[in-house]
Design an enzyme around this catalytic site. Structure first.
Site, PDB file in Angstrom:
ATOM      1  N   ASP A 212       0.819  -1.204   0.000  1.00  0.00           N
ATOM      2  CA  ASP A 212       0.000   0.000   0.000  1.00  0.00           C
ATOM      3  C   ASP A 212       0.858   1.262   0.000  1.00  0.00           C
ATOM      4  OD1 ASP A 212      -2.746   1.229   0.557  1.00  0.00           O
ATOM      5  OD2 ASP A 212      -1.612   2.023   2.254  1.00  0.00           O
ATOM      6  N   GLU A 248       1.647  -0.418  -4.897  1.00  0.00           N
ATOM      7  CA  GLU A 248       0.663   0.570  -5.308  1.00  0.00           C
ATOM      8  C   GLU A 248       1.333   1.923  -5.471  1.00  0.00           C
ATOM      9  OE1 GLU A 248      -3.158   3.190  -4.055  1.00  0.00           O
ATOM     10  OE2 GLU A 248      -1.425   2.893  -2.784  1.00  0.00           O
TER      11      GLU A 248
HETATM   12  C1  QV4 Z   1      -8.921  13.752   6.661  1.00  0.00           C
HETATM   13  C2  QV4 Z   1      -8.395  14.851   5.736  1.00  0.00           C
HETATM   14  C3  QV4 Z   1      -7.009  15.264   6.149  1.00  0.00           C
HETATM   15  C4  QV4 Z   1      -7.082  15.742   7.571  1.00  0.00           C
HETATM   16  C5  QV4 Z   1      -7.658  14.634   8.459  1.00  0.00           C
HETATM   17  C6  QV4 Z   1      -7.831  15.167   9.864  1.00  0.00           C
HETATM   18  O1  QV4 Z   1      -8.388  14.362   4.381  1.00  0.00           O
HETATM   19  O2  QV4 Z   1      -6.517  16.279   5.297  1.00  0.00           O
HETATM   20  O3  QV4 Z   1      -5.796  16.083   7.994  1.00  0.00           O
HETATM   21  O4  QV4 Z   1      -8.907  14.160   7.992  1.00  0.00           O
HETATM   22  O5  QV4 Z   1      -8.232  14.159  10.700  1.00  0.00           O
HETATM   23  C7  QV4 Z   1      -9.344   8.602   5.721  1.00  0.00           C
HETATM   24  C8  QV4 Z   1     -10.314   9.704   5.336  1.00  0.00           C
HETATM   25  C9  QV4 Z   1      -9.591  11.030   5.221  1.00  0.00           C
HETATM   26  C10 QV4 Z   1      -8.930  11.341   6.561  1.00  0.00           C
HETATM   27  C11 QV4 Z   1      -7.977  10.191   6.887  1.00  0.00           C
HETATM   28  C12 QV4 Z   1      -7.304  10.370   8.223  1.00  0.00           C
HETATM   29  O6  QV4 Z   1     -10.955   9.385   4.110  1.00  0.00           O
HETATM   30  O7  QV4 Z   1     -10.510  12.035   4.863  1.00  0.00           O
HETATM   31  O8  QV4 Z   1      -8.173  12.544   6.444  1.00  0.00           O
HETATM   32  O9  QV4 Z   1      -8.700   8.941   6.911  1.00  0.00           O
HETATM   33  O10 QV4 Z   1      -8.235  10.354   9.254  1.00  0.00           O
HETATM   34  C13 QV4 Z   1      -7.865   4.849   2.337  1.00  0.00           C
HETATM   35  C14 QV4 Z   1      -8.888   5.875   1.894  1.00  0.00           C
HETATM   36  C15 QV4 Z   1      -8.651   7.213   2.535  1.00  0.00           C
HETATM   37  C16 QV4 Z   1      -8.571   7.053   4.048  1.00  0.00           C
HETATM   38  C17 QV4 Z   1      -7.391   6.128   4.321  1.00  0.00           C
HETATM   39  C18 QV4 Z   1      -7.142   5.903   5.808  1.00  0.00           C
HETATM   40  O11 QV4 Z   1      -8.874   6.003   0.490  1.00  0.00           O
HETATM   41  O12 QV4 Z   1      -9.741   8.086   2.222  1.00  0.00           O
HETATM   42  O13 QV4 Z   1      -8.402   8.325   4.683  1.00  0.00           O
HETATM   43  O14 QV4 Z   1      -7.692   4.846   3.740  1.00  0.00           O
HETATM   44  O15 QV4 Z   1      -8.257   5.389   6.430  1.00  0.00           O
HETATM   45  C19 QV4 Z   1      -3.182   8.634  -2.841  1.00  0.00           C
HETATM   46  C20 QV4 Z   1      -2.066   7.687  -2.419  1.00  0.00           C
HETATM   47  C21 QV4 Z   1      -2.479   6.236  -2.521  1.00  0.00           C
HETATM   48  C22 QV4 Z   1      -3.814   5.978  -1.822  1.00  0.00           C
HETATM   49  C23 QV4 Z   1      -4.844   6.915  -2.421  1.00  0.00           C
HETATM   50  C24 QV4 Z   1      -6.198   6.756  -1.775  1.00  0.00           C
HETATM   51  O16 QV4 Z   1      -0.903   7.918  -3.190  1.00  0.00           O
HETATM   52  O17 QV4 Z   1      -1.463   5.452  -1.933  1.00  0.00           O
HETATM   53  O18 QV4 Z   1      -4.430   8.262  -2.247  1.00  0.00           O
HETATM   54  N1  QV4 Z   1      -4.213   4.576  -1.907  1.00  0.00           N
HETATM   55  C25 QV4 Z   1      -3.935   3.624  -0.819  1.00  0.00           C
HETATM   56  C26 QV4 Z   1      -5.101   2.684  -0.556  1.00  0.00           C
HETATM   57  C27 QV4 Z   1      -6.235   3.453   0.049  1.00  0.00           C
HETATM   58  C28 QV4 Z   1      -5.817   3.982   1.399  1.00  0.00           C
HETATM   59  C29 QV4 Z   1      -4.417   4.395   1.477  1.00  0.00           C
HETATM   60  C30 QV4 Z   1      -3.543   4.250   0.441  1.00  0.00           C
HETATM   61  C31 QV4 Z   1      -3.916   4.793   2.785  1.00  0.00           C
HETATM   62  O19 QV4 Z   1      -5.466   2.023  -1.727  1.00  0.00           O
HETATM   63  O20 QV4 Z   1      -7.397   2.668   0.159  1.00  0.00           O
HETATM   64  O21 QV4 Z   1      -6.635   5.135   1.716  1.00  0.00           O
HETATM   65  O22 QV4 Z   1      -3.492   3.600   3.434  1.00  0.00           O
HETATM   66  O23 QV4 Z   1      -3.337   8.635  -4.234  1.00  0.00           O
END
Ligand code: QV4
Ligand code: CA
Length: 512
Positions: A212, A248
């Site tokens: 990830d 990824e």
């Molecule tokens: C939010 C705000 C922040 C703020 C924070 C304050 O966005 O700016 O500072 O609140 O508390 C979730 C929420 C997100 C939140 C975050 C932290 O959606 O709004 O921040 O939690 O509380 C998945 C989801 C994300 C989720 C994350 C952790 O998609 O929405 O965030 O899990 O639970 C980029 C990367 C790529 C990534 C992609 C989604 O380069 O690597 O974004 N893809 C992978 C996974 C994906 C996962 C993650 C990475 C993180 O496939 O499923 O994100 O592990 O492109």
């Protein structure tokens, strides 16, 4: 001596690109958010008999448990420790599933989240999937243990501590992705803890990892972690087998970090494939199916032997990550099946099939307000198991795209044509195309708004074939359309643009 060393190094560095699939199988299915107990029986009753090579599972480690929103799927991307309990099940269930899948020749690939722990505002307490205590404010995760000096606090130079620009490689690697506490992977201690977690999984039988968020980790740090990994378990894999690594990295072009930085260590997700195939099949941006003739490297994708490809993934099917509105999903079933048919027939990359659950989409200004919704669950938050209907489809909100006849049969098609050259391309200059795989398989797709009537060279030996899109070959009988291939290898195709599925696929094992 020096040369030998180089050869060994070369062999080692490309060893992590091999998915080690058994019995000539070629595709991975992502059973997103499934319970371990359900995956175990799915391996035995469906995946092995239908030729699926492996399954990608949701992150098995302990994660934060959130209530606002309520138990979103993405809480599993916020680790609390490397204990193996989650809403998919316990460590015992995980281990039992891995054994049972391996016993029927289906590999298990783990989604490994090692870039970060939970979000900075994750609070403190025991709201975690195994009940371990943690304190996100102090960056204290005693169950690993990690404490504040294991995080990139001092290194990140943005005022928020979060990634603010995707043009600055230092921010992208050393700051927090959406506030997720960023691990200091340059520390040997952190590398060791991560490797210990991954090695535990290797030792119980997994075949590799979907890594990830690799864009957010320095390639050299990843390489150091991979170097600590054990070889695969000799109980199920040939000795000296390296774990399959697919990383990824979202690179649609135009960003500071490029996929090629990760090629040497393992495969990499090719997101251009997903975004572009959706655009072509939807016929957006003046794209046409006939342009698919040089699909792959010809479209400036990464080399095929580095690529892991998919029509959609768990992020871009709900507007997370990247790829945008063009991405096709089960919600657009007719076009989706066509895109899946194309992908599975085409030789490029290692293919991954998505298997999803339905959620209540709620669009406001083009954004789905319910994109967070977790899997079908009971009122106490536990995930529902996957019931199988008499017609072999799934119930209770589980979509099971991998069980759709057209997709399941194309997974088999890919196995049957594996290693065969891409051959006998034909197109009408518009949205009707056809191609074969040597003398073992042929596919014809009509994505125009009129009928297709053509006599084409299939490359196949003469005989009557069963179309595996409209039906199945069962006990020598065909429940779908039949195709007659003559001694000159040609066959006459008719595909109406109003057919339920406007494409036909035949292969040597569907010969009657
Ligand atoms: C939010 C705000 C922040 C703020 C924070 C304050 O966005 O700016 O500072 O609140 O508390 C979730 C929420 C997100 C939140 C975050 C932290 O959606 O709004 O921040 O939690 O509380 C998945 C989801 C994300 C989720 C994350 C952790 O998609 O929405 O965030 O899990 O639970 C980029 C990367 C790529 C990534 C992609 C989604 O380069 O690597 O974004 N893809 C992978 C996974 C994906 C996962 C993650 C990475 C993180 O496939 O499923 O994100 O592990 O492109
Ligand atoms: Ca990082």
């Amino acid at each position: 001596m020096k040369l030998l060393g180089l050869v060994a190094l070369f062999a080692l560095s490309f060893a992590q690109h091999d998915p080690h699939m058994k019995h000539g199988r070629t595709s991975i299915v992502h059973l997103f958010e499934w319970r371990w107990a359900d995956i175990a029986v799915e391996c035995e009753r469906y995946l092995a008999p239908n030729g699926f090579g492996g399954v990608q599972i949701s992150p098995p480690c302990e994660n934060i448990v959130l209530t606002n929103p309520w138990q979103p799927w993405w809480q599993r991307y916020q680790p609390i420790s490397y204990n193996l309990c989650s809403r998919s099940g316990t460590e015992e269930e995980l281990s039992d599933m891995i054994t049972r899948c391996n016993d029927v020749g289906v590999n298990v690939y783990v989604d490994a989240v090692i870039n970060h722990m939970c979000g900075a505002s994750g609070g403190k307490g025991h709201h975690s999937s195994c009940g371990s205590y943690f304190n996100a404010e102090n960056k204290d995760f005693p169950s690993v243990p990690y404490s504040y000096w294991d995080f990139n606090e001092g290194k990140c130079k943005t005022s928020s501590g979060d990634i603010e620009s995707y043009q600055d490689i230092f921010q992208i690697r050393d700051c927090r992705l959406v506030s997720l506490l960023d691990l200091a992977l340059e520390k040997d201690y952190v590398r060791g803890k991560v490797a210990q977690y991954m090695n535990k999984l290797i030792d119980i039988g997994v075949a590799g990892f979907r890594m990830d968020a690799c864009k957010h980790m320095w390639p050299a740090d990843l390489s150091a972690v991979y170097d600590k990994l054990h070889n695969l378990s000799s109980k199920w894999f040939p000795s000296d087998s390296r774990p399959f690594i697919y990383q990824e990295v979202i690179d649609l072009g135009g960003e500071a970090i490029q996929v090629k930085e990760y090629y040497d260590m393992g495969r990499v997700t090719e997101f251009k494939y997903s975004a572009k195939l959706g655009t072509v099949v939807r016929r957006w941006e003046k794209e046409k199916m006939s342009y698919l003739k040089n699909w792959g490297e010809g479209w400036a994708f990464m080399p095929s032997d580095k690529a892991l490809v998919f029509v959609d993934n768990h992020d871009n099917q709900r507007g997370h990550g990247a790829g945008g509105a063009s991405v096709l999903t089960f919600w657009d079933a007719r076009l989706y099946k066509m895109a899946m048919g194309f992908m599975l027939a085409h030789p490029y990359g290692v293919t991954r099939v998505m298997s999803s659950y339905r959620w209540d989409r709620l669009f406001q200004n083009g954004k789905d307000l319910n994109d967070w919704m977790g899997p079908p669950s009971h009122s106490n938050g536990s995930t529902k198991s996957v019931p199988i209907n008499p017609d072999t489809t799934c119930g209770d909100g589980w979509v099971c795209e991998h069980r759709w006849r057209q997709i399941r049969n194309m997974v088999k098609f890919r196995n049957v044509v594996n290693g065969q050259p891409y051959s006998n391309w034909w197109d009408n200059g518009n949205n009707q195309i056809a191609f074969g795989r040597g003398d073992r398989g042929f596919i014809v797709i009509n994505n125009d708004d009129w009928d297709l009537n053509e006599t084409l060279n299939t490359g196949l030996p003469a005989g009557i074939y069963c179309d595996v899109i409209s039906g199945d070959k069962l006990n020598g009988q065909c429940s779908g359309k039949q195709l007659k291939v003559g001694g000159d290898r040609r066959a006459q195709f008719h595909i109406s643009n109003t057919d339920e599925d406007p494409f036909i696929a035949v292969h040597i094992d569907s010969k009657l």
